[in-house]
Design a protein around this motif. Sequence first.
Motif, PDB file in Angstrom:
ATOM      1  N   ARG A 104       0.818  -1.214   0.000  1.00  0.00           N
ATOM      2  CA  ARG A 104       0.000   0.000   0.000  1.00  0.00           C
ATOM      3  C   ARG A 104       0.855   1.268   0.000  1.00  0.00           C
ATOM      4  O   ARG A 104       0.513   2.261  -0.656  1.00  0.00           O
ATOM      5  CB  ARG A 104      -0.926  -0.012   1.209  1.00  0.00           C
ATOM      6  CG  ARG A 104      -2.070  -1.026   1.070  1.00  0.00           C
ATOM      7  CD  ARG A 104      -2.905  -1.094   2.342  1.00  0.00           C
ATOM      8  NE  ARG A 104      -4.094  -1.925   2.168  1.00  0.00           N
ATOM      9  CZ  ARG A 104      -4.921  -2.252   3.147  1.00  0.00           C
ATOM     10  NH1 ARG A 104      -4.700  -1.785   4.396  1.00  0.00           N
ATOM     11  NH2 ARG A 104      -5.975  -3.006   2.922  1.00  0.00           N
ATOM     12  N   LEU A 105       1.945   1.263   0.757  1.00  0.00           N
ATOM     13  CA  LEU A 105       2.837   2.431   0.772  1.00  0.00           C
ATOM     14  C   LEU A 105       3.445   2.666  -0.602  1.00  0.00           C
ATOM     15  O   LEU A 105       3.621   3.818  -1.022  1.00  0.00           O
ATOM     16  CB  LEU A 105       3.938   2.246   1.819  1.00  0.00           C
ATOM     17  CG  LEU A 105       3.505   2.328   3.291  1.00  0.00           C
ATOM     18  CD1 LEU A 105       4.681   2.021   4.209  1.00  0.00           C
ATOM     19  CD2 LEU A 105       2.933   3.706   3.620  1.00  0.00           C
ATOM     20  N   ALA A 106       3.735   1.591  -1.307  1.00  0.00           N
ATOM     21  CA  ALA A 106       4.281   1.716  -2.660  1.00  0.00           C
ATOM     22  C   ALA A 106       3.247   2.352  -3.597  1.00  0.00           C
ATOM     23  O   ALA A 106       3.599   3.168  -4.461  1.00  0.00           O
ATOM     24  CB  ALA A 106       4.692   0.345  -3.188  1.00  0.00           C
ATOM     25  N   GLU A 107       1.979   2.001  -3.414  1.00  0.00           N
ATOM     26  CA  GLU A 107       0.911   2.585  -4.229  1.00  0.00           C
ATOM     27  C   GLU A 107       0.788   4.091  -3.969  1.00  0.00           C
ATOM     28  O   GLU A 107       0.643   4.888  -4.904  1.00  0.00           O
ATOM     29  CB  GLU A 107      -0.422   1.898  -3.914  1.00  0.00           C
ATOM     30  CG  GLU A 107      -0.522   0.475  -4.432  1.00  0.00           C
ATOM     31  CD  GLU A 107      -1.844  -0.188  -4.044  1.00  0.00           C
ATOM     32  OE1 GLU A 107      -2.696   0.490  -3.421  1.00  0.00           O
ATOM     33  OE2 GLU A 107      -2.017  -1.381  -4.350  1.00  0.00           O
ATOM     34  N   ILE A 108       0.856   4.472  -2.684  1.00  0.00           N
ATOM     35  CA  ILE A 108       0.776   5.900  -2.351  1.00  0.00           C
ATOM     36  C   ILE A 108       2.012   6.628  -2.881  1.00  0.00           C
ATOM     37  O   ILE A 108       1.914   7.724  -3.451  1.00  0.00           O
ATOM     38  CB  ILE A 108       0.657   6.107  -0.826  1.00  0.00           C
ATOM     39  CG1 ILE A 108      -0.614   5.449  -0.286  1.00  0.00           C
ATOM     40  CG2 ILE A 108       0.644   7.600  -0.486  1.00  0.00           C
ATOM     41  CD1 ILE A 108      -0.741   5.491   1.226  1.00  0.00           C
ATOM     42  N   ASN A 109       3.163   6.022  -2.704  1.00  0.00           N
ATOM     43  CA  ASN A 109       4.423   6.643  -3.101  1.00  0.00           C
ATOM     44  C   ASN A 109       4.459   6.938  -4.597  1.00  0.00           C
ATOM     45  O   ASN A 109       5.087   7.906  -5.031  1.00  0.00           O
ATOM     46  CB  ASN A 109       5.591   5.729  -2.722  1.00  0.00           C
ATOM     47  CG  ASN A 109       6.926   6.424  -2.879  1.00  0.00           C
ATOM     48  OD1 ASN A 109       7.142   7.507  -2.348  1.00  0.00           O
ATOM     49  ND2 ASN A 109       7.821   5.816  -3.641  1.00  0.00           N
ATOM     50  N   ALA A 110       3.783   6.107  -5.374  1.00  0.00           N
ATOM     51  CA  ALA A 110       3.784   6.283  -6.831  1.00  0.00           C
ATOM     52  C   ALA A 110       3.021   7.521  -7.266  1.00  0.00           C
ATOM     53  O   ALA A 110       3.197   8.004  -8.388  1.00  0.00           O
ATOM     54  CB  ALA A 110       3.193   5.044  -7.501  1.00  0.00           C
ATOM     55  N   SER A 111       2.176   8.049  -6.383  1.00  0.00           N
ATOM     56  CA  SER A 111       1.330   9.179  -6.769  1.00  0.00           C
ATOM     57  C   SER A 111       1.586  10.442  -5.950  1.00  0.00           C
ATOM     58  O   SER A 111       0.768  11.366  -5.961  1.00  0.00           O
ATOM     59  CB  SER A 111      -0.148   8.782  -6.629  1.00  0.00           C
ATOM     60  OG  SER A 111      -0.442   8.446  -5.283  1.00  0.00           O
ATOM     61  N   THR A 112       2.706  10.487  -5.238  1.00  0.00           N
ATOM     62  CA  THR A 112       2.995  11.649  -4.393  1.00  0.00           C
ATOM     63  C   THR A 112       4.484  11.989  -4.444  1.00  0.00           C
ATOM     64  O   THR A 112       5.322  11.088  -4.644  1.00  0.00           O
ATOM     65  CB  THR A 112       2.582  11.365  -2.932  1.00  0.00           C
ATOM     66  OG1 THR A 112       2.909  12.479  -2.110  1.00  0.00           O
ATOM     67  CG2 THR A 112       3.279  10.137  -2.392  1.00  0.00           C
ATOM     68  N   PRO A 113       4.848  13.261  -4.290  1.00  0.00           N
ATOM     69  CA  PRO A 113       6.266  13.638  -4.296  1.00  0.00           C
ATOM     70  C   PRO A 113       6.981  13.332  -2.981  1.00  0.00           C
ATOM     71  O   PRO A 113       8.181  13.570  -2.863  1.00  0.00           O
ATOM     72  CB  PRO A 113       6.220  15.141  -4.552  1.00  0.00           C
ATOM     73  CG  PRO A 113       4.906  15.564  -3.993  1.00  0.00           C
ATOM     74  CD  PRO A 113       3.964  14.435  -4.232  1.00  0.00           C
ATOM     75  N   PHE A 114       6.242  12.823  -1.984  1.00  0.00           N
ATOM     76  CA  PHE A 114       6.879  12.451  -0.722  1.00  0.00           C
ATOM     77  C   PHE A 114       7.531  11.077  -0.858  1.00  0.00           C
ATOM     78  O   PHE A 114       7.186  10.296  -1.743  1.00  0.00           O
ATOM     79  CB  PHE A 114       5.847  12.436   0.406  1.00  0.00           C
ATOM     80  CG  PHE A 114       5.239  13.777   0.674  1.00  0.00           C
ATOM     81  CD1 PHE A 114       5.880  14.700   1.493  1.00  0.00           C
ATOM     82  CD2 PHE A 114       4.028  14.142   0.095  1.00  0.00           C
ATOM     83  CE1 PHE A 114       5.319  15.948   1.738  1.00  0.00           C
ATOM     84  CE2 PHE A 114       3.461  15.379   0.333  1.00  0.00           C
ATOM     85  CZ  PHE A 114       4.112  16.286   1.151  1.00  0.00           C
ATOM     86  N   ASN A 115       8.479  10.798   0.052  1.00  0.00           N
ATOM     87  CA  ASN A 115       9.207   9.525  -0.006  1.00  0.00           C
ATOM     88  C   ASN A 115       8.607   8.521   0.972  1.00  0.00           C
ATOM     89  O   ASN A 115       9.102   8.342   2.082  1.00  0.00           O
ATOM     90  CB  ASN A 115      10.694   9.757   0.318  1.00  0.00           C
ATOM     91  CG  ASN A 115      11.349  10.661  -0.709  1.00  0.00           C
ATOM     92  OD1 ASN A 115      11.209  10.460  -1.906  1.00  0.00           O
ATOM     93  ND2 ASN A 115      12.039  11.690  -0.236  1.00  0.00           N
TER      94      ASN A 115
END
Length: 442
Positions: A104-115
């Motif tokens: 899930r974190l990978a999914e969020i990370n793909a759509s946000t400039p945060f790491n």
Amino acid sequence: MKKYFSIIIFSVSSLFAQNQPKDSITVKKVTEITKVIDSLPIKSEEKKKVVTLYSNDDLKKMDSLLVEAKFNSPLFDTIPYIINDKDIIGNVTQIVTPELLKERLAEINASTPFNLEFNPALEKVINNYLKYRKKYYPALMARAKYYFPIFEKYLDQYEIPLEMKYLAIVESALHPKAKSRVGATGLWQFMYGTGKQFKLAVNSYVDERQDPIKATVAACKYLNYLYDFFNDWDLALAAYNSGPGNVLKAIKRSGGYRNYWNIRPFLPRETAGYVPAFYATMYIFKYAQELGIFPESPKIYNFQTDTIHVKRTIFFNQIVEKTGIDTDVLSFLNPQYKLDIIPYIKKKKFAVRLPRNKVIDFLDKEREIYALAQSEDSLREKPLPKYFEMDKRIRYKVRSGDYLGKIASKFGVRVRDIKRWNNMRNTKLKIGQRLYIYPRRM
């Protein structure tokens, strides 16, 4: 070790004596025992050994009490939202598995400039929030339904990632009147000096740090400044909490690293938990439904409100009396007014925000509201003229050729008034003499 063990056993026995029910064991007593443990002149590893000498039942009871005292208090809104993973008590129950969390974190990370990357510290915070704070999120999400559209409008205008709206949750849990122990105030927790720097007025009637729109604009300007400085949104977040100076020190002490997780050990304690709290909040809001969290319905949506500029100083209760608006709703929509008074100043217009279905009522009753305000103002005790006059008196120096009639004519007053003001028994004057005058004209 036996000596320390006896100290702890005495403390625990007094805490759990006589089979007291759980609710009767006060937070104060729990705190006292933890202080006893922390004060022991032994290493942290040995303290852990001392703690393990308790029975499992006592440990579980004490652990649950500490957690309840810290997170499940009815005063939860006053408790800091941020949890440092080092502050987490006991073993954290695994609510979200590492595998699912990574996905899930990978999914969020793909759509946000945060790491957003999986790490044990973030896993602890997320699971901790879900275990001990889950019941608070429905109400928090209801508030978010009102405030997030406001935030998103200005975040988009200033070209800031829309996910930055979660920062206001970490800062204030979306309470516009929230105030920290050091004086930071409002949804975005501005200190007095920083608020002034970004043109947020603070006076006896108004605190614009508590104004949802003006404070959001100020936060956007400050975040843009921090991003321009660090060229990294994670570091901008850390700097928002502790200041750019502390982040620069952490970068230097880490050997020059600029990834948040690499400099985290060198940041102040609260800031070390700040970005994980932001990420945890983002995760919980994104996957609320899958986590079994369903928001409550908000009292009102922002698009259901409008503003009206006031034409004189009015009180909240005067608006309530004439329009029938709910007092709590009026306070919720206008948190910037500290005394429930909307001031009127010609050069700076102040407005009242109302539900749209009450705007017409206000306009229809506007004259009555102002008349009520005028009537109530007239009933308030006024300063007596003799005391009010003290603020406008002048000191006049007697010159050659002066006499009381001439001076009285010059200032538009009577001779007897000059004598009264200066305790004079006759009309004789001396050159250089000082007279108090309360002029009617100059």
